[in-house]
Design an enzyme around this catalytic site. Structure first.
Site, PDB file in Angstrom:
ATOM      1  N   ASP A  54       0.837  -1.515   0.289  1.00 30.86           N
ATOM      2  CA  ASP A  54       0.083   0.151  -0.039  1.00 30.86           C
ATOM      3  C   ASP A  54       0.988   1.216   0.010  1.00 30.86           C
ATOM      4  O   ASP A  54       0.261   2.559   0.687  1.00 30.86           O
ATOM      5  CB  ASP A  54      -1.347  -0.496   1.406  1.00 30.86           C
ATOM      6  N   GLU A 114      -0.752  -9.479  -0.824  1.00 30.01           N
ATOM      7  CA  GLU A 114      -1.363  -8.137   0.612  1.00 30.01           C
ATOM      8  C   GLU A 114      -2.335  -7.274  -0.124  1.00 30.01           C
ATOM      9  O   GLU A 114      -2.057  -6.117   0.802  1.00 30.01           O
ATOM     10  CB  GLU A 114       0.273  -8.012   0.890  1.00 30.01           C
ATOM     11  N   GLU A 138      -2.002   5.065   2.928  1.00 22.58           N
ATOM     12  CA  GLU A 138      -1.943   3.633   2.470  1.00 22.58           C
ATOM     13  C   GLU A 138      -3.409   2.835   2.433  1.00 22.58           C
ATOM     14  O   GLU A 138      -3.957   2.683   1.817  1.00 22.58           O
ATOM     15  CB  GLU A 138      -1.426   2.530   3.483  1.00 22.58           C
ATOM     16  N   HIS A 146       7.133   5.575  12.608  1.00 21.33           N
ATOM     17  CA  HIS A 146       7.072   6.412  10.933  1.00 21.33           C
ATOM     18  C   HIS A 146       5.832   6.870  10.614  1.00 21.33           C
ATOM     19  O   HIS A 146       6.286   7.683   9.210  1.00 21.33           O
ATOM     20  CB  HIS A 146       8.101   5.172  10.210  1.00 21.33           C
ATOM     21  N   ARG A 206       3.403   8.554   9.136  1.00 15.65           N
ATOM     22  CA  ARG A 206       3.110   9.982   7.937  1.00 15.65           C
ATOM     23  C   ARG A 206       2.282  10.261   9.842  1.00 15.65           C
ATOM     24  O   ARG A 206       2.654  11.432   9.715  1.00 15.65           O
ATOM     25  CB  ARG A 206       2.560  10.681   7.405  1.00 15.65           C
ATOM     26  N   HIS A 235      14.181   4.541  11.851  1.00 18.49           N
ATOM     27  CA  HIS A 235      14.514   5.471   9.939  1.00 18.49           C
ATOM     28  C   HIS A 235      14.676   7.024   9.951  1.00 18.49           C
ATOM     29  O   HIS A 235      14.492   7.216  10.357  1.00 18.49           O
ATOM     30  CB  HIS A 235      12.370   5.580  10.335  1.00 18.49           C
TER      31      HIS A 235
HETATM   32  C1  UD1 Z   1       7.129   4.958   3.292  1.00 20.79           C
HETATM   33  C2  UD1 Z   1       6.170   4.388   2.979  1.00 20.79           C
HETATM   34  C3  UD1 Z   1       4.807   4.318   4.397  1.00 20.79           C
HETATM   35  C4  UD1 Z   1       5.743   2.826   4.256  1.00 20.79           C
HETATM   36  C5  UD1 Z   1       7.238   3.380   4.819  1.00 20.79           C
HETATM   37  C6  UD1 Z   1       8.359   1.640   4.899  1.00 20.79           C
HETATM   38  C7  UD1 Z   1       5.097   6.145   1.465  1.00 20.79           C
HETATM   39  C8  UD1 Z   1       3.753   7.627   0.613  1.00 20.79           C
HETATM   40  N1  UD1 Z   1       5.027   5.186   2.638  1.00 20.79           N
HETATM   41  O1  UD1 Z   1       7.231   5.537   4.189  1.00 20.79           O
HETATM   42  O2  UD1 Z   1       3.685   3.023   3.467  1.00 20.79           O
HETATM   43  O3  UD1 Z   1       5.523   2.109   5.443  1.00 20.79           O
HETATM   44  O4  UD1 Z   1       7.909   3.536   3.494  1.00 20.79           O
HETATM   45  O5  UD1 Z   1       8.813   2.407   5.753  1.00 20.79           O
HETATM   46  O6  UD1 Z   1       4.493   5.398   0.288  1.00 20.79           O
HETATM   47  N2  UD1 Z   1      14.285   8.318   3.854  1.00 20.79           N
HETATM   48  C9  UD1 Z   1      16.168   8.017   3.129  1.00 20.79           C
HETATM   49  N3  UD1 Z   1      16.228   7.158   3.152  1.00 20.79           N
HETATM   50  C10 UD1 Z   1      15.749   6.399   3.462  1.00 20.79           C
HETATM   51  C11 UD1 Z   1      14.251   6.230   3.604  1.00 20.79           C
HETATM   52  C12 UD1 Z   1      13.186   7.319   3.534  1.00 20.79           C
HETATM   53  O7  UD1 Z   1      17.054   9.485   3.818  1.00 20.79           O
HETATM   54  O8  UD1 Z   1      16.035   4.869   2.560  1.00 20.79           O
HETATM   55  C13 UD1 Z   1      14.140   9.800   3.741  1.00 20.79           C
HETATM   56  C14 UD1 Z   1      13.749  10.576   3.064  1.00 20.79           C
HETATM   57  O9  UD1 Z   1      14.110  12.583   3.271  1.00 20.79           O
HETATM   58  C15 UD1 Z   1      12.118  10.829   2.456  1.00 20.79           C
HETATM   59  C16 UD1 Z   1      11.382  10.649   4.142  1.00 20.79           C
HETATM   60  O10 UD1 Z   1      12.040   9.703   4.212  1.00 20.79           O
HETATM   61  O11 UD1 Z   1      12.414  12.064   1.776  1.00 20.79           O
HETATM   62  C17 UD1 Z   1      10.165   9.731   4.021  1.00 20.79           C
HETATM   63  O12 UD1 Z   1      10.286   9.097   2.807  1.00 20.79           O
HETATM   64  P1  UD1 Z   1       8.768   8.096   2.359  1.00 20.79           P
HETATM   65  O13 UD1 Z   1       9.356   6.901   1.500  1.00 20.79           O
HETATM   66  O14 UD1 Z   1       8.503   9.652   1.604  1.00 20.79           O
HETATM   67  O15 UD1 Z   1       7.862   7.630   3.144  1.00 20.79           O
HETATM   68  P2  UD1 Z   1       7.984   6.427   4.501  1.00 20.79           P
HETATM   69  O16 UD1 Z   1       7.910   7.198   5.769  1.00 20.79           O
HETATM   70  O17 UD1 Z   1       9.064   6.139   4.355  1.00 20.79           O
HETATM   71  N1  UDP Z   2      12.345  -3.931   9.744  1.00 18.36           N
HETATM   72  C1  UDP Z   2      14.259  -3.475   9.599  1.00 18.36           C
HETATM   73  N2  UDP Z   2      15.380  -2.701  10.378  1.00 18.36           N
HETATM   74  C2  UDP Z   2      14.935  -2.104  11.332  1.00 18.36           C
HETATM   75  C3  UDP Z   2      13.336  -1.935  11.413  1.00 18.36           C
HETATM   76  C4  UDP Z   2      12.501  -3.063  10.462  1.00 18.36           C
HETATM   77  O1  UDP Z   2      14.289  -4.700   8.765  1.00 18.36           O
HETATM   78  O2  UDP Z   2      14.666  -1.581  11.498  1.00 18.36           O
HETATM   79  C5  UDP Z   2      11.681  -4.373   8.677  1.00 18.36           C
HETATM   80  C6  UDP Z   2      10.764  -5.456   9.999  1.00 18.36           C
HETATM   81  O3  UDP Z   2      10.893  -6.331  10.404  1.00 18.36           O
HETATM   82  C7  UDP Z   2       9.685  -5.234   8.564  1.00 18.36           C
HETATM   83  C8  UDP Z   2       9.554  -3.997   7.748  1.00 18.36           C
HETATM   84  O4  UDP Z   2      10.787  -3.636   7.891  1.00 18.36           O
HETATM   85  O5  UDP Z   2       9.657  -6.783   7.273  1.00 18.36           O
HETATM   86  C9  UDP Z   2       8.558  -2.705   7.985  1.00 18.36           C
HETATM   87  O6  UDP Z   2       9.057  -1.728   7.444  1.00 18.36           O
HETATM   88  P1  UDP Z   2       8.345  -0.209   8.298  1.00 18.36           P
HETATM   89  O7  UDP Z   2       7.674  -0.416   9.616  1.00 18.36           O
HETATM   90  O8  UDP Z   2       9.762   0.998   7.869  1.00 18.36           O
HETATM   91  O9  UDP Z   2       7.249  -0.502   6.920  1.00 18.36           O
HETATM   92  P2  UDP Z   2       5.400  -0.441   7.462  1.00 18.36           P
HETATM   93  O10 UDP Z   2       5.663  -2.855   7.375  1.00 18.36           O
HETATM   94  O11 UDP Z   2       5.068  -0.166   8.223  1.00 18.36           O
HETATM   95  O12 UDP Z   2       5.196  -0.636   5.895  1.00 18.36           O
END
Ligand code: UD1
Ligand code: UDP
Length: 366
Positions: free
Chosen positions: A96, A118, A132, A205, A207, A238
């Site tokens: 999602d 999923e 999501e 993490h 939003r 995160h």
């Molecule tokens: C995204 C997904 C969320 C999922 C989450 C898993 C969307 C809108 N959100 O949210 O559904 O639960 O991923 O973790 O699709 N960033 C880094 N390095 C990384 C990853 C992120 O620097 O490897 C930082 C960047 O500044 C980026 C910010 O995190 O702009 C947010 O990342 P983003 O993918 O937009 O949202 P998440 O909160 O990670």
């Molecule tokens: N996870 C990981 N390292 C971490 C934290 C989480 O590998 O430091 C894994 C966790 O086991 C799960 C996935 O990341 O499989 C969940 O990701 P996240 O919580 O970022 O996203 P969501 O599931 O909420 O979309």
């Protein structure tokens, strides 16, 4: 020969897609193309390295403070070109995220079939989780193969009018992943640091939790650590800079709270299995922890993982400080309550979801 293009972009999609990709690579008679959007960078690369997956394409879209509009529009433009070059028979997406939604839309615009892994998770509250809930509902409208992890997810799709012929209950691929990652003799610097203390593993993490809700969560964690001298907290933060900043501000100088970089999935899963309690607003962790019999206090007002609540492993607390503290206290102080929760039965499948999904993708037509 069928050509299947798998598209994903964030850590959780990569983790739950990895066993599907491994399974596709094992099979004859299929040409598998892996395309990552790079919605995440470091957190995605960690997973690709662990599973030794080398994408055929990386759209590398991530930038700091990216907006939903930026992610969606950039993926739409960039993926369109690749779909036109590769002409896959099926595009496979997971879950999602905004990558999931934008990739499905791109496949639809190119009249390519969509397989959604999923599928059918719902809260029916469009702002929880945000964005999501709406992402997955929109994918549900255009998807051709729908892989529901549970009966409840299947029923949601039926209620929404999906054709019964195109929905398959397979279990969640998250459970398949645990076969790769869990090692009974796992040990590392964090386990040593615990030194017989009880581990509370924290992640946050979402939003919709950023801002005041996150501060309430962190205040609750501080209070729990103050109350229980035998508790230590590990919090892999995160990479989102806002989260890092807030966590550092609140937890500065707290000896029994360790803020660390995101962990690779092998280390993280083994830390789950060594935890006493998990505090999280994550989706995926709500599937993994019940499979490993670890109680989870869920830092959200609603969950699409209702099966885990019914099984008893997921305790809903939301982001109210008192409620979080209360749930943790009852697990800490009432042994019977802890045992009941820890012994619940995993509702997310038997770890064969990936092979079932690949069988269906290769053998059936919509
Ligand atoms: C995204 C997904 C969320 C999922 C989450 C898993 C969307 C809108 N959100 O949210 O559904 O639960 O991923 O973790 O699709 N960033 C880094 N390095 C990384 C990853 C992120 O620097 O490897 C930082 C960047 O500044 C980026 C910010 O995190 O702009 C947010 O990342 P983003 O993918 O937009 O949202 P998440 O909160 O990670
Ligand atoms: N996870 C990981 N390292 C971490 C934290 C989480 O590998 O430091 C894994 C966790 O086991 C799960 C996935 O990341 O499989 C969940 O990701 P996240 O919580 O970022 O996203 P969501 O599931 O909420 O979309």
């Amino acid at each position: 020969m069928k050509k299947i293009m798998v598209v994903f972009g964030t850590r959780p999609e990569a983790i739950k897609m990895a066993p599907v990709i491994k399974e596709l690579y094992k099979r004859d008679g299929v040409n598998t193309i892996v395309c990552v959007t790079g919605q995440h960078r470091e957190m995605l690369n960690q997973v690709l390295e662990i599973f030794d997956i080398k994408p055929d394409y990386n759209l590398e879209i991530m930038k700091e403070s990216q907006t939903l509009g930026y992610i969606t529009s950039t993926i739409l433009m960039k993926l369109d070109e690749i779909i036109k070059i590769e002409k896959p028979d099926i595009v496979v997406v997971h879950g999602d995220t905004t990558t999931t939604f934008a990739a499905s839309l791109s496949a639809f615009y190119n009249k390519v079939e969509i397989a959604h892994i999923e599928a059918g998770l719902r809260t029916y509250n469009k702002y929880s989780p945000y964005p999501e809930e709406v992402n997955r509902q929109m994918v549900g409208i255009i998807s051709d193969y729908n892989f529901a992890p549970t009966k409840l997810a299947y029923e949601n799709l039926i209620k929404e009018g999906k054709n019964i012929k195109n929905i398959y209950i397979t279990g969640n691929t998250a459970i398949d992943v645990l076969k790769y990652t869990i090692k009974p003799d796992f040990d590392n610097e964090y386990i040593k640091w615990l030194d017989n203390s009880k581990l509370i593993l924290l992640t946050a993490h979402r939003r919709e939790n950023i801002g005041v809700p996150l501060e309430r969560i962190f205040e609750a964690v501080k209070e729990i650590v103050d109350r229980y001298q035998d508790v230590k907290v590990i919090y892999p933060v995160h990479k989102n800079p806002i989260l890092i900043e807030t966590a550092k501000k609140v937890f500065e100088n707290m000896e029994r709270i360790k803020l660390i970089e995101p962990l690779d999935v092998v280390t993280f899963h083994n830390l789950i299995s060594k935890s006493h309690i998990i505090l999280t607003d994550s989706g995926g962790i709500q599937e993994e922890a019940p499979a490993l019999n670890i109680p989870v206090v869920v830092l959200r007002d609603s969950t699409e993982r209702q099966e885990g609540v019914e099984a008893g492993t997921l305790l809903m607390a939301g982001t109210d400080k008192e409620k979080i503290v209360e749930k943790v206290c009852s697990l800490m102080e009432r042994k019977d309550e802890y045992e009941r929760v820890a012994k619940s039965i995993n509702p997310y499948g038997d770890g064969t979801a990936s092979s079932q999904i690949v069988d269906i993708l290769l053998e059936r037509n919509v």
